[in-house]
Design an enzyme around this catalytic site. Structure first.
Site, PDB file in Angstrom:
ATOM      1  N   GLY A 356       0.821  -1.208   0.000  1.00  0.00           N
ATOM      2  CA  GLY A 356       0.000   0.000   0.000  1.00  0.00           C
ATOM      3  C   GLY A 356       0.849   1.250   0.000  1.00  0.00           C
ATOM      4  O   GLY A 356       1.985   1.247   0.445  1.00  0.00           O
ATOM      5  N   PHE A 360       1.211   8.871   4.349  1.00  0.00           N
ATOM      6  CA  PHE A 360       2.369   9.026   5.203  1.00  0.00           C
ATOM      7  C   PHE A 360       3.525   8.108   4.827  1.00  0.00           C
ATOM      8  O   PHE A 360       4.524   8.070   5.501  1.00  0.00           O
ATOM      9  CB  PHE A 360       1.968   8.793   6.656  1.00  0.00           C
ATOM     10  CG  PHE A 360       0.871   9.723   7.069  1.00  0.00           C
ATOM     11  CD1 PHE A 360       1.002  11.082   6.870  1.00  0.00           C
ATOM     12  CD2 PHE A 360      -0.291   9.239   7.629  1.00  0.00           C
ATOM     13  CE1 PHE A 360      -0.010  11.951   7.238  1.00  0.00           C
ATOM     14  CE2 PHE A 360      -1.304  10.106   7.994  1.00  0.00           C
ATOM     15  CZ  PHE A 360      -1.166  11.462   7.801  1.00  0.00           C
ATOM     16  N   VAL A 363       3.771   1.009   2.532  1.00  0.00           N
ATOM     17  CA  VAL A 363       3.610  -0.098   3.464  1.00  0.00           C
ATOM     18  C   VAL A 363       4.066  -1.391   2.801  1.00  0.00           C
ATOM     19  O   VAL A 363       3.655  -1.701   1.683  1.00  0.00           O
ATOM     20  CB  VAL A 363       2.140  -0.229   3.906  1.00  0.00           C
ATOM     21  CG1 VAL A 363       2.011  -1.326   4.950  1.00  0.00           C
ATOM     22  CG2 VAL A 363       1.623   1.079   4.442  1.00  0.00           C
ATOM     23  N   ASP A 475      -8.384  10.474  10.910  1.00  0.00           N
ATOM     24  CA  ASP A 475      -8.548  10.071   9.515  1.00  0.00           C
ATOM     25  C   ASP A 475      -9.372   8.787   9.437  1.00  0.00           C
ATOM     26  O   ASP A 475      -8.935   7.783   8.913  1.00  0.00           O
ATOM     27  CB  ASP A 475      -7.165   9.897   8.869  1.00  0.00           C
ATOM     28  CG  ASP A 475      -7.216  10.056   7.347  1.00  0.00           C
ATOM     29  OD1 ASP A 475      -8.294  10.412   6.833  1.00  0.00           O
ATOM     30  OD2 ASP A 475      -6.194   9.824   6.685  1.00  0.00           O
TER      31      ASP A 475
END
Ligand SMILES: *[C@@H]1O[C@H](CO)[C@@H](O)[C@H](O)[C@H]1NC(C)=O
Ligand SMILES: *[C@@H]1O[C@H](CO)[C@@H](O)[C@H](O)[C@H]1NC(C)=O
Ligand SMILES: *[C@@H]1O[C@H](CO)[C@@H](O)[C@H](O)[C@H]1NC(C)=O
Ligand SMILES: *[C@@H]1O[C@H](CO)[C@@H](O)[C@H](O)[C@H]1NC(C)=O
Ligand SMILES: *[C@@H]1O[C@H](CO)[C@@H](O)[C@H](O)[C@H]1NC(C)=O
Ligand SMILES: *[C@@H]1O[C@H](CO)[C@@H](O)[C@H](O)[C@H]1NC(C)=O
Ligand SMILES: *[C@@H]1O[C@H](CO)[C@@H](O)[C@H](O)[C@H]1NC(C)=O
Length: 668
Positions: A356, A360, A363, A475
């Site tokens: 992913g 930020f 992953v 979020d």
């Protein structure tokens, strides 16, 4: 009433008199101990009991000097074994990391002497000729840090086993614990030097042994035992038995410590007050008392020379030196991973392991080589090392959050400006992908969806109200909800947003989130709060019930559209058509109306997560949606939002809108 109460009291009393000779013992440290001792047993000045030192092939025993009657008092000639339970805290300090051995055991034995018992695998309990012999009458729980005897049964080191007369366990499992009844088990490295709490309970009437472990910092007993093994101990025990501990070293060595211990027959073991326990001393034997002290001095001189040499080399290679440099505070953080381990786990952050990309960072899926545990590693790039200490402190604190509906943050690692955050790997991907890109077109049914919504609410409630500090998620959206193997939701990325923007926060509005989920007042004030999280949750409720994204185009805004259906009195028209009307109409209506309440324009009109939870649980009635201003609809707000974002040069552009929703796809 009064009579009934008296009767109840009376029967309790009789029960106690007939069954229980309740006896217990409790040690916080072993300063004034009268334990029967054998072998390398030493009580350290701190009060810690050390069963073995790090010499090879030593044995240490420590047993309570008085025996306990193991059978219930009864006229029957074959009485049952009484219940018993024990709690103790142990620490295993290996002579060199990862090379510790062999292990320690809690034992119930007919004597406090074990003549002829061997060290190494036999743990000072048995020897090669009497192992497995029914005349041993020994019941033990072993905490073994080396592969099991004969290698067949306990093929993994670092395991806990139940032994009956035989060092080959009748049941064993790698040391781990699971929190708050969650399905996932956390590995527990026993020879880390850190204290570990163990509970052993035998239920006499039900004939079950339970063994439970937890790391010291948890203190609370996990609800699910590590081992739960049905066995009648009657044939194995004698009438009077001694209880205590044994440990041994072999070719591999560790110092084995017991820091505190309680034991009780016919009742729960007294609780230990963990704050009264001694710390396990770091292994340092005083050099002056040793006859070999001149050798030690020599070794010390050599070491100093070697260290100077290494420092010199380090200085020499400083410019090209790529390994991590630890500062003091970093060393103290228990959740810190080694960069090389994570590098290996993710095959060098290979793109094939990428699962992913989010606002930020990227992953990666990984597998820790030594334990085989699957992890997800988020790689965050930072531009400066500033604020790193605070950042680490925050991660440390978030690392202590434990809830079955949160993705467990396992730890972190820093290398230069690379920051790595390690999470549990969650196999079923995100709620976003299950809703919009389901594998094999398997549509989530209503029961699953409702369960997921409840789970997310429970996770948010924990963050908002049940933990020691208030954590604002910031979020909440389907791509931040991961679904585990049992189809339960796990919130991810909680509380980190603020920290990521730490350096920017002073000169921007600090607005963080994803368009479609950002509460109107957040744009105005820049302040995230519990109720801005509730707003995001409200949008998510509608999304899951309707099966539609919050913003399709300029024209379609999910919240406004559901409100229209609601005002027409046809709210069920908003339900996801893919469900084929297979849902509880009442539940569906409740979820949709609750979604409207939560995503209300006016922050004060939104319910708290506690009330949301009560409504979802059916403990509270939902009211009509009021005070909704249709002229101030979400699209206007949305265009304003875009302005704000461009004006503040929002940093993580990939976290905005659809881009992030489609790009963060699988588990972290
Ligand atoms: C044991 O004794 C030492 C030194 O006398 C003291 O520092 C320590 O607190 C004692 N521990 C306990 C548990 O009483
Ligand atoms: C460990 O204990 C044994 C038995 O008490 C003793 O002989 C040995 O010298 C000790 N080793 C160290 C390193 O202190
Ligand atoms: C032993 O336990 C069993 C099952 O709990 C019970 O039926 C039996 O009466 C007990 N025997 C004695 C002697 O208490
Ligand atoms: C093994 O242990 C038993 C019982 O403690 C003892 O009698 C026997 O001598 C031991 N055997 C050896 C080979 O040490
Ligand atoms: C000890 O247990 C192991 C494994 O269950 C078994 O193979 C062995 O025969 C047992 N030893 C004896 C003497 O019963
Ligand atoms: C042992 O564990 C089982 C399964 O979790 C549980 O049902 C039982 O109550 C436990 N017994 C004791 C004495 O803790
Ligand atoms: C544990 O011991 C500390 C220090 O004596 C004391 O302040 C605290 O009240 C104790 N806690 C419990 C639960 O007894």
């Amino acid at each position: 009433m009064a009579i009934a109460a008296h009767l109840a009291l009376l029967s309790v009393f009789i029960f106690l008199a007939a069954h229980a000779e309740q006896s217990s013992l409790l040690y916080h440290g072993f300063n004034d101990t009268s334990l029967d001792r054998e072998g390398a047993f030493v009580v350290k000045p701190s009060g810690a009991l050390r069963l073995t030192n790090t010499s090879q092939n030593v044995i240490g025993h420590a047993f309570f000097p008085t025996s306990f009657p193991m059978f219930e008092q009864s006229s029957d000639s074959f009485p049952n074994v009484s219940s018993f339970s024990t709690i103790f805290v142990f620490a295993i300090e290996p002579s060199s990391p990862g090379e510790g051995g062999y292990g320690l055991a809690f034992a119930i034995a007919p004597s406090t002497k074990f003549s002829g018992a061997e060290s190494g695998h036999y743990l000072g309990l048995f020897n090669s000729s009497n192992n497995g012999n029914p005349s041993n009458h020994i019941f033990a729980i072993e905490f073994d840090t080396v592969n099991g005897h004969g290698e067949e049964r306990n093929t993994k080191g670092n395991h806990v086993g139940i032994d009956i007369n035989n060092i080959s366990s009748v049941a064993s499992k790698p040391a781990s614990y699971s929190d708050y009844g969650e399905a996932h088990e956390h590995d527990l490295q026993m020879d880390s030097g850190d204290p570990i709490i163990a509970w052993v309970e035998y239920d006499g009437p039900k004939r079950i042994v339970n063994v439970t472990l937890a790391p010291w910092k948890h203190q609370r007993k996990p609800t699910k035992p590590l081992l739960s093994y049905p066995i009648d101990l009657k044939p194995f025990l004698k009438e009077q038995m001694f209880v205590g501990f044994t440990a041994s070293t072999g070719d591999k060595t560790s110092s084995h410590y017991i820091l505190g211990w309680s034991f009780a027959m016919n009742g729960p073991a007294p609780l230990l007050n963990y704050s009264l326990l001694p710390n396990p001393p770091k292994e340092q034997d005083s050099p002056s008392s040793s006859p070999k002290s001149h050798v030690k001095v020599f070794v010390a001189v050599i070491s100093v020379v070697a260290i100077l040499g290494i420092l010199f080399l380090a200085f020499w290679y400083r410019k090209t030196w790529h390994t991590e440099r630890l500062e003091d505070w970093e060393r103290d953080c228990p959740h810190r991973f080694h960069y090389t381990d994570l590098y290996k786990a993710t095959k060098g952050f290979k793109s094939s392991e990428l699962i992913g990309i989010g606002g930020f960072g990227s992953v990666y899926k990984g597998q820790i080589r030594s334990t085989g545990i699957e992890i997800a590693v988020k790689r965050v790039r930072r531009n400066s090392g500033q604020g790193m200490k605070e950042f680490a402190a925050e991660i440390e604190s978030l690392g202590r959050l434990r809830h079955k509906n949160l993705v467990n943050l396992q730890g972190w690692c820093k290398k230069k400006n690379d920051l790595l955050i390690v999470y549990d790997y969650i196999p079923n991907g995100s709620l976003y992908s299950l809703l919009y890109h389901p594998k094999n077109n398997i549509i989530l049914n209503w029961k699953q969806r409702f369960n997921i919504l409840k789970g997310i609410a429970a996770g948010l409630l924990y963050l908002h109200e049940e933990w020691e500090q208030v954590v604002i998620h910031r979020d909440v959206k389907p791509s931040n909800v991961l679904i585990d193997a049992d189809m339960n939701p796990r919130l991810s990325d909680f509380g980190l947003a603020r920290q990521y923007d730490h350096d920017e926060a002073s000169h921007t509005t600090g607005v963080v989130g994803t368009i479609g989920y950002i509460a109107p007042e957040l744009v105005r004030t820049g302040k995230a709060s519990k109720s801005t999280d509730v707003f995001g949750y409200g949008v998510l409720l509608l999304e899951v019930a309707c099966g539609r994204k919050p913003l399709k185009s300029e024209e379609f805004i999910l919240v406004d559209w559901v409100m229209e259906q609601y005002e027409k009195g046809k709210i069920l028209d908003a339900a996801d058509p893919k469900l084929n009307w297979e849902y509880e109409a009442e539940e569906m209506e409740m979820v949709l109306v609750l979604g409207l309440h939560c995503s209300h324009q006016i922050a004060e009109a939104r319910p708290t997560m506690r009330r949301v939870m009560r409504i979802l649980d059916g403990d509270d009635k939902i009211s009509a949606v009021e005070g909704w201003d249709c002229s101030q609809n979400y699209s206007k707000f949305n265009s304003r939002m875009t302005e704000v974002i461009s004006a503040t040069s929002y940093r993580s552009s990939s976290s905005i809108g659809d881009i992030s929703s489609t790009s963060i796809d699988a588990g972290r």
